[in-house]
Design an enzyme around this catalytic site. Sequence first.
Site, short mmCIF file in Angstrom:
data_model
loop_
_atom_site.label_atom_id
_atom_site.label_comp_id
_atom_site.label_asym_id
_atom_site.label_seq_id
_atom_site.Cartn_x
_atom_site.Cartn_y
_atom_site.Cartn_z
N LYS A 10 0.89 -1.11 -0.03
CA LYS A 10 0.13 -0.24 0.02
C LYS A 10 0.80 1.33 -0.07
O LYS A 10 2.16 1.31 0.21
CB LYS A 10 -0.90 0.09 1.16
CG LYS A 10 -2.19 -1.16 1.09
CD LYS A 10 -2.94 -1.17 2.35
CE LYS A 10 -4.22 -2.15 2.25
NZ LYS A 10 -5.06 -2.04 3.30
N TYR A 50 -11.93 -1.80 -4.26
CA TYR A 50 -12.77 -2.03 -2.73
C TYR A 50 -14.11 -2.02 -2.92
O TYR A 50 -14.71 -1.69 -2.07
CB TYR A 50 -12.10 -1.05 -1.95
CG TYR A 50 -10.82 -1.58 -1.26
CD1 TYR A 50 -10.71 -2.72 -0.64
CD2 TYR A 50 -9.63 -0.68 -1.49
CE1 TYR A 50 -9.35 -3.09 0.19
CE2 TYR A 50 -8.36 -1.08 -1.09
CZ TYR A 50 -8.22 -2.10 -0.15
OH TYR A 50 -7.25 -2.60 0.29
N ASN A 113 -2.42 0.21 6.69
CA ASN A 113 -1.70 -1.18 7.19
C ASN A 113 -0.72 -1.76 6.31
O ASN A 113 -0.80 -2.98 6.40
CB ASN A 113 -2.97 -1.82 7.74
CG ASN A 113 -3.96 -2.35 6.93
OD1 ASN A 113 -3.73 -1.74 5.82
ND2 ASN A 113 -4.93 -2.87 7.13
N HIS A 116 -2.19 -5.39 1.34
CA HIS A 116 -3.50 -6.03 1.09
C HIS A 116 -3.19 -7.65 0.61
O HIS A 116 -2.21 -7.76 0.13
CB HIS A 116 -4.31 -5.32 -0.04
CG HIS A 116 -5.28 -6.10 -0.53
ND1 HIS A 116 -6.60 -6.04 -0.12
CD2 HIS A 116 -5.41 -7.19 -1.43
CE1 HIS A 116 -7.50 -7.13 -0.69
NE2 HIS A 116 -6.80 -7.57 -1.66
N GLU A 127 -9.81 -9.58 -8.16
CA GLU A 127 -8.76 -9.08 -7.80
C GLU A 127 -7.50 -9.00 -8.80
O GLU A 127 -6.86 -8.14 -9.14
CB GLU A 127 -8.13 -8.95 -6.16
CG GLU A 127 -9.18 -8.51 -5.25
CD GLU A 127 -8.95 -8.54 -3.88
OE1 GLU A 127 -7.89 -9.21 -3.55
OE2 GLU A 127 -9.60 -8.23 -3.01
N1 UDP Z 1 -10.08 -0.59 7.04
C1 UDP Z 1 -10.26 0.68 7.72
N2 UDP Z 1 -10.95 0.66 8.91
C2 UDP Z 1 -11.64 -0.33 9.22
C3 UDP Z 1 -11.54 -1.59 8.61
C4 UDP Z 1 -10.68 -1.72 7.51
O1 UDP Z 1 -9.74 1.61 7.26
O2 UDP Z 1 -12.23 -0.43 10.39
C5 UDP Z 1 -9.12 -0.40 5.86
C6 UDP Z 1 -7.74 -1.10 6.08
O3 UDP Z 1 -7.08 -0.44 5.22
C7 UDP Z 1 -8.11 -2.56 5.62
C8 UDP Z 1 -8.97 -2.25 4.18
O4 UDP Z 1 -9.82 -1.35 4.88
O5 UDP Z 1 -6.85 -3.42 5.05
C9 UDP Z 1 -9.87 -3.37 3.87
O6 UDP Z 1 -10.61 -3.97 5.05
P1 UDP Z 1 -10.73 -5.35 5.18
O7 UDP Z 1 -11.87 -5.51 6.27
O8 UDP Z 1 -11.10 -6.14 4.10
O9 UDP Z 1 -9.37 -5.81 5.94
P2 UDP Z 1 -8.10 -6.57 5.41
O10 UDP Z 1 -8.88 -7.77 4.35
O11 UDP Z 1 -7.42 -5.77 4.44
O12 UDP Z 1 -7.33 -7.41 6.38
MG MG Z 2 -9.99 -7.47 2.81
#
Ligand code: UDP
Ligand code: MG
Length: 140
Positions: A10, A50, A113, A116, A127
């Site tokens: 990211k 997304y 974070n 991805h 994706e």
């Molecule tokens: N994210 C965020 N706030 C939240 C949850 C997710 O900003 O409360 C962001 C974070 O960058 C995350 C992305 O949205 O990686 C996609 O969320 P997901 O629940 O799919 O998490 P991941 O699969 O990336 O662990």
């Molecule tokens: Mg996810």
Amino acid sequence: MVERTLSIVKPDAVKAGHTGDIISMFERAGLKVAALKMLHLTPDEAKGFYIVHKERPFYGDLTKFMSEGPIVVLVLEGEDAIKMVRDIMGATNPKNAAPGTIRALFAADIERNAVHGSDSEKSAAYEIPFFFPSIEIMGL
Ligand code: UDP
Ligand code: MG
């Protein structure tokens, strides 16, 4: 089962210079890089990637973040690649990420974070072609 999954370094992690470290962590775990490129998403492209999160409260901020700078996208291949990548990434919120995972090492917070990874076969099937036509994915 041998799988392919889509991972993204990211914008926060590219900017901080962690691209090489993150790809190394995947390779050291035995995953093969089958496709790789750097690009800078527009906000609309980030929204398309997304789209599954479009009703979530964080969708606007997330897609703004994902389009703020260059990212590195890669297809990783290997036995149980989808789960393996998720394990190496660590939990979404770095406060909950296991020691030694990418997010424990490099993530600032639950949004910024670092990385991805596709969360399922169905997600990977959306994706991977979002970023790579089949001729850009190496048969390994
Ligand atoms: N994210 C965020 N706030 C939240 C949850 C997710 O900003 O409360 C962001 C974070 O960058 C995350 C992305 O949205 O990686 C996609 O969320 P997901 O629940 O799919 O998490 P991941 O699969 O990336 O662990
Ligand atoms: Mg996810």
